[in-house]
Write a protein that holds these residues in place. Structure first.
Motif, PDB file in Angstrom:
ATOM      1  N   ARG A 212       0.827  -1.205   0.000  1.00  0.00           N
ATOM      2  CA  ARG A 212       0.000   0.000   0.000  1.00  0.00           C
ATOM      3  C   ARG A 212       0.861   1.256   0.000  1.00  0.00           C
ATOM      4  O   ARG A 212       1.993   1.271   0.503  1.00  0.00           O
ATOM      5  CB  ARG A 212      -0.918   0.008   1.229  1.00  0.00           C
ATOM      6  CG  ARG A 212      -1.959  -1.101   1.222  1.00  0.00           C
ATOM      7  CD  ARG A 212      -2.876  -0.956   2.417  1.00  0.00           C
ATOM      8  NE  ARG A 212      -3.832  -2.052   2.492  1.00  0.00           N
ATOM      9  CZ  ARG A 212      -4.994  -2.078   1.859  1.00  0.00           C
ATOM     10  NH1 ARG A 212      -5.349  -1.036   1.103  1.00  0.00           N
ATOM     11  NH2 ARG A 212      -5.814  -3.100   1.975  1.00  0.00           N
ATOM     12  N   THR A 213       0.296   2.325  -0.549  1.00  0.00           N
ATOM     13  CA  THR A 213       0.973   3.615  -0.565  1.00  0.00           C
ATOM     14  C   THR A 213       1.013   4.194   0.845  1.00  0.00           C
ATOM     15  O   THR A 213       0.041   4.102   1.596  1.00  0.00           O
ATOM     16  CB  THR A 213       0.243   4.580  -1.509  1.00  0.00           C
ATOM     17  OG1 THR A 213       0.138   3.992  -2.803  1.00  0.00           O
ATOM     18  CG2 THR A 213       0.989   5.897  -1.626  1.00  0.00           C
ATOM     19  N   GLY A 214       2.148   4.795   1.185  1.00  0.00           N
ATOM     20  CA  GLY A 214       2.316   5.413   2.487  1.00  0.00           C
ATOM     21  C   GLY A 214       3.073   4.577   3.490  1.00  0.00           C
ATOM     22  O   GLY A 214       3.378   5.061   4.582  1.00  0.00           O
ATOM     23  N   CYS A 215       3.413   3.333   3.139  1.00  0.00           N
ATOM     24  CA  CYS A 215       4.167   2.481   4.074  1.00  0.00           C
ATOM     25  C   CYS A 215       5.644   2.828   4.098  1.00  0.00           C
ATOM     26  O   CYS A 215       6.291   2.743   5.141  1.00  0.00           O
ATOM     27  CB  CYS A 215       3.977   1.013   3.691  1.00  0.00           C
ATOM     28  SG  CYS A 215       2.284   0.425   3.871  1.00  0.00           S
ATOM     29  N   ASP A 216       6.186   3.234   2.931  1.00  0.00           N
ATOM     30  CA  ASP A 216       7.618   3.536   2.843  1.00  0.00           C
ATOM     31  C   ASP A 216       7.805   4.639   1.814  1.00  0.00           C
ATOM     32  O   ASP A 216       7.336   4.527   0.673  1.00  0.00           O
ATOM     33  CB  ASP A 216       8.410   2.288   2.453  1.00  0.00           C
ATOM     34  CG  ASP A 216       9.912   2.530   2.476  1.00  0.00           C
ATOM     35  OD1 ASP A 216      10.494   2.488   3.564  1.00  0.00           O
ATOM     36  OD2 ASP A 216      10.477   2.762   1.396  1.00  0.00           O
ATOM     37  N   ALA A 217       8.506   5.714   2.206  1.00  0.00           N
ATOM     38  CA  ALA A 217       8.678   6.865   1.316  1.00  0.00           C
ATOM     39  C   ALA A 217       9.520   6.504   0.097  1.00  0.00           C
ATOM     40  O   ALA A 217       9.215   6.922  -1.029  1.00  0.00           O
ATOM     41  CB  ALA A 217       9.320   8.022   2.086  1.00  0.00           C
ATOM     42  N   GLU A 218      10.577   5.739   0.290  1.00  0.00           N
ATOM     43  CA  GLU A 218      11.433   5.353  -0.835  1.00  0.00           C
ATOM     44  C   GLU A 218      10.681   4.476  -1.818  1.00  0.00           C
ATOM     45  O   GLU A 218      10.818   4.628  -3.044  1.00  0.00           O
ATOM     46  CB  GLU A 218      12.666   4.619  -0.302  1.00  0.00           C
ATOM     47  CG  GLU A 218      13.655   4.176  -1.373  1.00  0.00           C
ATOM     48  CD  GLU A 218      14.344   5.338  -2.059  1.00  0.00           C
ATOM     49  OE1 GLU A 218      14.960   5.107  -3.118  1.00  0.00           O
ATOM     50  OE2 GLU A 218      14.255   6.477  -1.548  1.00  0.00           O
ATOM     51  N   LEU A 219       9.885   3.565  -1.297  1.00  0.00           N
ATOM     52  CA  LEU A 219       9.099   2.704  -2.179  1.00  0.00           C
ATOM     53  C   LEU A 219       8.060   3.509  -2.942  1.00  0.00           C
ATOM     54  O   LEU A 219       7.819   3.255  -4.127  1.00  0.00           O
ATOM     55  CB  LEU A 219       8.418   1.608  -1.360  1.00  0.00           C
ATOM     56  CG  LEU A 219       7.600   0.577  -2.140  1.00  0.00           C
ATOM     57  CD1 LEU A 219       8.482  -0.171  -3.134  1.00  0.00           C
ATOM     58  CD2 LEU A 219       6.921  -0.401  -1.196  1.00  0.00           C
ATOM     59  N   ASP A 220       7.448   4.500  -2.307  1.00  0.00           N
ATOM     60  CA  ASP A 220       6.478   5.353  -3.003  1.00  0.00           C
ATOM     61  C   ASP A 220       7.151   6.145  -4.114  1.00  0.00           C
ATOM     62  O   ASP A 220       6.573   6.326  -5.202  1.00  0.00           O
ATOM     63  CB  ASP A 220       5.811   6.307  -2.012  1.00  0.00           C
ATOM     64  CG  ASP A 220       4.927   5.566  -1.009  1.00  0.00           C
ATOM     65  OD1 ASP A 220       4.554   4.407  -1.298  1.00  0.00           O
ATOM     66  OD2 ASP A 220       4.636   6.140   0.056  1.00  0.00           O
ATOM     67  N   ARG A 221       8.360   6.616  -3.872  1.00  0.00           N
ATOM     68  CA  ARG A 221       9.075   7.366  -4.910  1.00  0.00           C
ATOM     69  C   ARG A 221       9.397   6.471  -6.105  1.00  0.00           C
ATOM     70  O   ARG A 221       9.201   6.866  -7.262  1.00  0.00           O
ATOM     71  CB  ARG A 221      10.375   7.951  -4.326  1.00  0.00           C
ATOM     72  CG  ARG A 221      11.158   8.817  -5.306  1.00  0.00           C
ATOM     73  CD  ARG A 221      12.466   9.265  -4.694  1.00  0.00           C
ATOM     74  NE  ARG A 221      13.354   8.131  -4.456  1.00  0.00           N
ATOM     75  CZ  ARG A 221      14.099   7.571  -5.410  1.00  0.00           C
ATOM     76  NH1 ARG A 221      14.069   8.022  -6.655  1.00  0.00           N
ATOM     77  NH2 ARG A 221      14.880   6.555  -5.100  1.00  0.00           N
ATOM     78  N   LEU A 222       9.878   5.275  -5.844  1.00  0.00           N
ATOM     79  CA  LEU A 222      10.184   4.350  -6.934  1.00  0.00           C
ATOM     80  C   LEU A 222       8.916   3.933  -7.678  1.00  0.00           C
ATOM     81  O   LEU A 222       8.951   3.760  -8.900  1.00  0.00           O
ATOM     82  CB  LEU A 222      10.903   3.117  -6.372  1.00  0.00           C
ATOM     83  CG  LEU A 222      12.279   3.369  -5.760  1.00  0.00           C
ATOM     84  CD1 LEU A 222      12.822   2.089  -5.128  1.00  0.00           C
ATOM     85  CD2 LEU A 222      13.253   3.890  -6.814  1.00  0.00           C
ATOM     86  N   ARG A 223       7.809   3.772  -6.954  1.00  0.00           N
ATOM     87  CA  ARG A 223       6.560   3.412  -7.616  1.00  0.00           C
ATOM     88  C   ARG A 223       6.102   4.537  -8.549  1.00  0.00           C
ATOM     89  O   ARG A 223       5.611   4.281  -9.651  1.00  0.00           O
ATOM     90  CB  ARG A 223       5.483   3.122  -6.574  1.00  0.00           C
ATOM     91  CG  ARG A 223       4.162   2.683  -7.196  1.00  0.00           C
ATOM     92  CD  ARG A 223       3.048   2.594  -6.179  1.00  0.00           C
ATOM     93  NE  ARG A 223       3.198   1.435  -5.328  1.00  0.00           N
ATOM     94  CZ  ARG A 223       3.443   1.466  -4.033  1.00  0.00           C
ATOM     95  NH1 ARG A 223       3.577   2.642  -3.433  1.00  0.00           N
ATOM     96  NH2 ARG A 223       3.561   0.364  -3.320  1.00  0.00           N
ATOM     97  N   ALA A 224       6.253   5.800  -8.103  1.00  0.00           N
ATOM     98  CA  ALA A 224       5.870   6.931  -8.949  1.00  0.00           C
ATOM     99  C   ALA A 224       6.735   6.993 -10.203  1.00  0.00           C
ATOM    100  O   ALA A 224       6.239   7.262 -11.308  1.00  0.00           O
ATOM    101  CB  ALA A 224       5.979   8.233  -8.159  1.00  0.00           C
ATOM    102  N   GLU A 225       8.042   6.731 -10.045  1.00  0.00           N
ATOM    103  CA  GLU A 225       8.912   6.718 -11.215  1.00  0.00           C
ATOM    104  C   GLU A 225       8.536   5.594 -12.176  1.00  0.00           C
ATOM    105  O   GLU A 225       8.548   5.773 -13.398  1.00  0.00           O
ATOM    106  CB  GLU A 225      10.369   6.563 -10.778  1.00  0.00           C
ATOM    107  CG  GLU A 225      10.926   7.776 -10.050  1.00  0.00           C
ATOM    108  CD  GLU A 225      12.389   7.602  -9.707  1.00  0.00           C
ATOM    109  OE1 GLU A 225      12.954   6.518 -10.038  1.00  0.00           O
ATOM    110  OE2 GLU A 225      12.979   8.531  -9.121  1.00  0.00           O
ATOM    111  N   TYR A 226       8.173   4.449 -11.625  1.00  0.00           N
ATOM    112  CA  TYR A 226       7.794   3.331 -12.490  1.00  0.00           C
ATOM    113  C   TYR A 226       6.465   3.607 -13.196  1.00  0.00           C
ATOM    114  O   TYR A 226       6.293   3.269 -14.371  1.00  0.00           O
ATOM    115  CB  TYR A 226       7.687   2.053 -11.662  1.00  0.00           C
ATOM    116  CG  TYR A 226       7.307   0.841 -12.472  1.00  0.00           C
ATOM    117  CD1 TYR A 226       8.256   0.159 -13.228  1.00  0.00           C
ATOM    118  CD2 TYR A 226       5.991   0.375 -12.491  1.00  0.00           C
ATOM    119  CE1 TYR A 226       7.904  -0.949 -13.978  1.00  0.00           C
ATOM    120  CE2 TYR A 226       5.630  -0.729 -13.230  1.00  0.00           C
ATOM    121  CZ  TYR A 226       6.599  -1.390 -13.979  1.00  0.00           C
ATOM    122  OH  TYR A 226       6.248  -2.489 -14.726  1.00  0.00           O
TER     123      TYR A 226
END
Length: 356
Positions: free
Chosen positions: A276-290
């Motif tokens: 889910r979104t909001g669990c990890d900031a780095e993961l959210d950034r990579l998801r947005a880039e993807y």
């Protein structure tokens, strides 16, 4: 190996000094000597060494600094069980494995054939089947505990408890092997089914807890109250003991953590673990880039096409290929290819070199 436990770490500690965790090896030795007699019980020391070897390969490597905190040690007393060797198990046909021909080639696996275990096996979950197998491998010797099991069987066969038993059976079919799932989670090798199994198991264990509460009330009504007191009977006492071992708060916490981190609906549909979104900031950034990757590649393709359109390329496109990812497809100018590889022949024949 035993020295590693005494020193408090896998690599051991210096003699007379503090171990990796700041504990004195001598103090650790004194604590263990309260439970284990190192001089008078050599078999127990050997069993402890075998356990440490197993933990070193399976559990120690998963913890930080290779250390596993041990809360307490409990002695497993074999005096309360009947010892059955392999000859007794085969003669009584308690277990009987039927091996598939492919087992010889290492491709198949054995299955349980006609045996006492197969006749009694009415379990609905893998952990339940494992417990039943342990019971039959080590039969009880204590008459009181044997009678408690018989009273539980009698309770489950009562007509008043039939509805609860049927509901509990359906719920047990949804309970997975949590031990193996948690081990794969710890090894960072959990699959999609593991996360779904963990969430479903937590949900159905809470429902099973309610079934046990109802079953306990049924047991109290069915059993006679001891004369002169209000003590519970055997079956009711067993049900209450099972309920005390289930921590509803811990199960709800596991369910909350899993559902807050993993989007179970998307995970089930896509067959990929969706965080889910909001669990990890780095993961959210990579998801947005993807998510913007296709648009970014399309922009780059348009820039390349604008630069090379007149000389080399006619079109550039971005396509997504399953199990591959995004790919760039180029279409070259057909006139350029024809001029380069299909030139017209000359009208005059080629000139020959003069004879010597």
């Amino acid at each position: 190996m035993l020295q590693s436990l005494i020193s408090g770490s896998r690599g051991g500690g210096r003699e007379g000094g503090a171990g990796a965790g700041g504990l004195d090896p001598r103090r650790n030795y004194d604590r263990l000597s309260c439970v284990i007699d190192f001089l008078e019980e050599p078999l127990l020391v050997k069993a402890l060494g075998a356990l440490l070897i197993h933990l070193q390969g399976r559990v120690f490597s998963l913890e930080m600094a290779g250390r596993v905190p041990v809360g307490r040690l409990r002695r497993f007393d074999l005096a309360g069980f009947v010892r059955l060797d392999n000859n007794a198990l085969m003669s009584l046909q308690i277990f009987h494995e039927e091996k598939h021909p492919n087992v010889i080639n290492g491709r198949g696996k054995a299955k349980e054939g006609f045996s006492l275990f197969s006749l009694l096996d009415q379990t609905r979950s893998r952990p339940g089947r494992k417990v039943l197998k342990e019971w039959m491998l080590r039969p009880l010797r204590c008459v009181e505990k044997i009678e408690e099991r018989q009273m539980m069987v009698e309770l489950l066969l009562q007509g008043e408890a039939m509805e609860v038993v049927n509901n509990a059976g359906r719920l047990l079919g949804r309970v997975g092997d949590v031990g193996r799932v948690l081990l794969r989670v710890k090894r960072a090798g959990a699959t999609v089914n593991d996360w779904l199994t963990l969430a479903n198991t937590a949900q159905h264990v809470l429902l099973l807890q309610n079934c046990l509460i109802v079953l306990g009330h049924v047991a109290i009504r069915q059993e006679r109250v001891v004369e002169g007191g209000k003590e519970e009977g055997g079956a009711a006492r067993v049900v209450r003991g099972v309920l005390e071992r289930i921590s509803g708060e811990a199960v709800r916490r596991v369910q909350e953590v899993v559902t807050c981190v993993v989007d179970l609906e998307i995970t089930k549909e896509s067959k990929v673990v969706a965080v889910r979104t909001g669990c990890d900031a780095e993961l959210d950034r990579l998801r947005a880039e993807y998510d913007n990757l296709e648009e970014f590649l399309s922009g780059e393709a348009r820039d390349v096409l604008a630069e090379q359109a007149s000389r080399l390329l006619s079109t550039v496109s971005v396509q997504f290929l399953p199990q591959v990812g995004h790919a760039l497809f180029f279409a070259f100018l057909s006139t350029l290819i024809l001029n380069r590889f299909h030139r017209k022949p000359s009208s005059s024949p080629p000139s020959l070199p003069p004879l010597p």
